[in-house]
Design a protein around this motif. Sequence first.
Motif, mmCIF file in Angstrom:
data_model
loop_
_atom_site.group_PDB
_atom_site.id
_atom_site.type_symbol
_atom_site.label_atom_id
_atom_site.label_comp_id
_atom_site.label_asym_id
_atom_site.label_seq_id
_atom_site.Cartn_x
_atom_site.Cartn_y
_atom_site.Cartn_z
ATOM 1 N N SER A 1 24.348 -28.008 43.548
ATOM 2 C CA SER A 1 24.134 -26.615 43.932
ATOM 3 C C SER A 1 22.653 -26.261 43.909
ATOM 4 N N THR A 2 21.916 -26.722 42.840
ATOM 5 C CA THR A 2 20.469 -26.456 42.745
ATOM 6 C C THR A 2 19.721 -27.108 43.904
ATOM 7 N N ALA A 3 20.071 -28.391 44.210
ATOM 8 C CA ALA A 3 19.392 -29.113 45.295
ATOM 9 C C ALA A 3 19.645 -28.446 46.645
ATOM 10 N N ILE A 4 20.856 -27.984 46.866
ATOM 11 C CA ILE A 4 21.178 -27.328 48.139
ATOM 12 C C ILE A 4 20.401 -26.036 48.293
ATOM 13 N N GLY A 5 20.199 -25.278 47.184
ATOM 14 C CA GLY A 5 19.399 -24.059 47.273
ATOM 15 C C GLY A 5 17.968 -24.362 47.682
ATOM 16 N N THR A 6 17.405 -25.426 47.071
ATOM 17 C CA THR A 6 16.033 -25.826 47.430
ATOM 18 C C THR A 6 15.955 -26.219 48.899
ATOM 19 N N ILE A 7 16.948 -26.978 49.375
ATOM 20 C CA ILE A 7 16.951 -27.430 50.777
ATOM 21 C C ILE A 7 17.062 -26.250 51.730
ATOM 22 N N VAL A 8 17.881 -25.273 51.404
ATOM 23 C CA VAL A 8 18.044 -24.106 52.277
ATOM 24 C C VAL A 8 16.741 -23.340 52.382
ATOM 25 N N THR A 9 15.982 -23.199 51.234
ATOM 26 C CA THR A 9 14.693 -22.486 51.258
ATOM 27 C C THR A 9 13.691 -23.225 52.147
ATOM 28 N N ALA A 10 13.650 -24.588 51.980
ATOM 29 C CA ALA A 10 12.715 -25.375 52.801
ATOM 30 C C ALA A 10 13.073 -25.288 54.281
ATOM 31 N N LEU A 11 14.359 -25.286 54.596
ATOM 32 C CA LEU A 11 14.771 -25.183 55.993
ATOM 33 C C LEU A 11 14.388 -23.830 56.585
ATOM 34 N N GLY A 12 14.368 -22.749 55.765
ATOM 35 C CA GLY A 12 13.936 -21.443 56.268
ATOM 36 C C GLY A 12 12.468 -21.460 56.657
ATOM 37 N N THR B 1 10.758 -24.109 57.482
ATOM 38 C CA THR B 1 10.645 -24.980 58.670
ATOM 39 C C THR B 1 11.050 -24.242 59.934
ATOM 40 N N GLU B 2 12.051 -23.404 59.840
ATOM 41 C CA GLU B 2 12.496 -22.636 61.001
ATOM 42 C C GLU B 2 11.414 -21.688 61.490
ATOM 43 N N ALA B 3 10.670 -21.014 60.545
ATOM 44 C CA ALA B 3 9.591 -20.099 60.943
ATOM 45 C C ALA B 3 8.463 -20.858 61.629
ATOM 46 N N ALA B 4 8.076 -22.030 61.043
ATOM 47 C CA ALA B 4 6.998 -22.819 61.653
ATOM 48 C C ALA B 4 7.402 -23.322 63.033
ATOM 49 N N SER B 5 8.657 -23.720 63.193
ATOM 50 C CA SER B 5 9.123 -24.217 64.486
ATOM 51 C C SER B 5 9.082 -23.122 65.543
ATOM 52 N N SER B 6 9.329 -21.876 65.167
ATOM 53 C CA SER B 6 9.272 -20.768 66.124
ATOM 54 C C SER B 6 7.853 -20.567 66.631
ATOM 55 N N VAL B 7 6.846 -20.646 65.710
ATOM 56 C CA VAL B 7 5.439 -20.496 66.113
ATOM 57 C C VAL B 7 5.038 -21.616 67.062
ATOM 58 N N ILE B 8 5.432 -22.859 66.736
ATOM 59 C CA ILE B 8 5.080 -24.009 67.579
ATOM 60 C C ILE B 8 5.714 -23.857 68.966
ATOM 61 N N ALA B 9 6.940 -23.413 69.017
ATOM 62 C CA ALA B 9 7.624 -23.258 70.304
ATOM 63 C C ALA B 9 6.916 -22.236 71.187
ATOM 64 N N ALA B 10 6.431 -21.114 70.602
ATOM 65 C CA ALA B 10 5.721 -20.102 71.399
ATOM 66 C C ALA B 10 4.421 -20.668 71.960
ATOM 67 N N ALA B 11 3.666 -21.446 71.133
ATOM 68 C CA ALA B 11 2.396 -22.026 71.609
ATOM 69 C C ALA B 11 2.645 -23.022 72.732
ATOM 70 N N VAL B 12 3.653 -23.850 72.573
ATOM 71 C CA VAL B 12 3.958 -24.836 73.609
ATOM 72 C C VAL B 12 4.377 -24.146 74.896
ATOM 73 N N ARG B 13 5.102 -23.034 74.822
ATOM 74 C CA ARG B 13 5.535 -22.312 76.010
ATOM 75 C C ARG B 13 4.333 -21.798 76.798
ATOM 76 N N ARG B 14 3.320 -21.217 76.069
ATOM 77 C CA ARG B 14 2.114 -20.725 76.755
ATOM 78 C C ARG B 14 1.356 -21.870 77.423
ATOM 79 N N GLN B 15 1.271 -23.023 76.727
ATOM 80 C CA GLN B 15 0.563 -24.169 77.304
ATOM 81 C C GLN B 15 1.262 -24.652 78.588
ATOM 82 N N VAL B 16 2.575 -24.711 78.574
ATOM 83 C CA VAL B 16 3.322 -25.163 79.747
ATOM 84 C C VAL B 16 3.116 -24.210 80.921
ATOM 85 N N GLU B 17 3.070 -22.903 80.662
ATOM 86 C CA GLU B 17 2.851 -21.932 81.742
ATOM 87 C C GLU B 17 1.492 -22.142 82.393
#
Length: 641
Positions: A542-553, A555-571
């Motif tokens: 249970s403790t390990a899963i809580g840590t993993i869920v926090t790290a995945l959150g 990672t999700e925010a960083a992935s959103s920023v990267i996706a926006a930058a890549v979209r502008r570059q492609v345009e």
Amino acid sequence: MMRLAQSVRRETETHVSMPNYRRHFVYPLSLAMMAAGIIMVTLLVWLTVQSDAQEAVREAELAQLVISNRLDFMVRNQSDYATWDDAVAKLVLSMDGDWADNNIGPYLFHTQGYEHSFVIDAHDRTIYASDGNHQARLDPFALMGPALRKAIVELRAKPTGEDHRRRGLIRIGGQPAVFSIAAIIPDPGKVKLPAGPASYLLFIDVLTPDQIYKLGADRRLANMRFVPSRASAESSLGRVELRGYDGARIGDLVWTPQLPGTSLRDIGLPILLSIMLVLGLIGVRILHQCRRAIEQTDAAMLRSAADANEARNALDALTLARADAVDADAAARVRLETTVEEVRRENVELNKRLRAARRSVLIDARAQLEHRLGPAIKTIQHQGRVLETAARRVRDQAGGLEELVTVATTAAFQTDQHMTELVPKAIVVAEAGQDIQRQTGFALSEVKHASHDGQQVGVSVTALAKALAEIETVVDAIDRVSKQTNLLALNASIEAARSGPAGAGFAVVANEVKALANHTAELTRQIADQLDLLRAQTVFTSTAIGTIVTALGRTEAASSVIAAAVRRQVEGVVMIRGSIEAIASDSRATAAAVTNANSAIAIGHAAADQMDAAVVDMASTLSDLGDDIHRFLRQIEVADA
């Protein structure tokens, strides 16, 4: 005279043909039809007799199977009772007649139709006997006679404790009966046989007339019945001899045979005779028709001879007419030759007058042709020289344009080449950006799914912890029950010890219950240890899963920023690619225009060449025309000469 003699010989042969027709055709055909009829009747009788014989053999085999199948069925039923631990315990050890009456005698009478069941002990005493559906006092030795004594002697000669059986056929009360006797042995062997000779289980099934009739009907043997050896039966019935276990004849099984061959013969023989009669009548009819045809043929031959005589007379008349025609033809040929000579002289005169008229006409036509074609030919030659000059001017102008088009083509080609090199690079950059964008989107989706799955796993781990708590409660209850069971087993052991020998069996049960309680307590302790281990693993998970869920959150925010930058570059890359493609399109349009100019120049050159070729062809045609005119005029002059 010769023709008259031939006609007389033909008439004589015609009168003699009727006796030959009877001797060479009618009599052999009649004999052949009679022989074929006799052969067919004989073959039908032989085939039907053979069919009756084969059917008799088959029915005899089926009748023998009636008794043997009944014996086999009885032996299979007896194996369920003779090889049985309960039978050894109840019939051999305790000699319980009531158990046999409840499980063997009436039951087998109602289910299998066995009239008698016996249990014979090691001293040949009858400890149980049944007659129908009730227990009775019967002596099997008196009922069966020497056959039972012989069967028991043979069984006593076999080793004790093994499965040995005897079966056979006897006669009881004037009816055949089948019996089967077997040694009673244990199976699966939890009960032991006592020492000494074996005990036996005996079944007897008396075959009543209704049973025999039904067994025969099941095998399509009509009206089957038993006939004692001292009785007589019709010789036409099917018969199988029955012999008892001791080898003595006890009677016969008889039935009404089917005789398919006889039935076929009774039906087929009249039909065959009718067919033969019809064929005979048809043959007589055909012979009458043949005789009438022969008579008609003889009459036709006589008429043909008369017609031949008439034809010969007509031929003689034709020969005379042909001679007259030859004479007339010679006279006509002379007249025709005279007429042809006169016509030839007239044709010579006409040809002379026609040649003179043709010569005058040709002279006039030549003068007119030269007067009309001369000026036209000179005009065409002048126009040809004009066309040659115009073609030379067109070729000079096309040369100057060709130099200008060459320079423009080189510049457009270089521009298009540079643009062609840039477009693939821009496409590669755009595709790479789009690929990065797709991969970033896929990674972001996977991160979201992983975060959601982590939350679901956390919920599942929480539910698992609750389930472990409930299982622990159940294990505690089982532990308490095992302790109480152990206490009860101890009290039972104490009570069994107080009861003395009478409680020995109960003491064994108490010890088994105690051992079971101890084993249950041990299993309960092992389950409790496993539950503790699972609980610790659940907390860690249970403790390990809580840590993993926090790290995945994060990672999700960083992935959103990267996706926006890549979209502008492609345009941006897509815009650059559009500009390059527009320049390349303009360059290709320029090259196409230059190519069209080249085509126009090539068309000008081709037109000049065609004009030169037309001038040459025109001059050649005019020369050929003049030669043809002169040649035509010379040929006309030669023809007139």
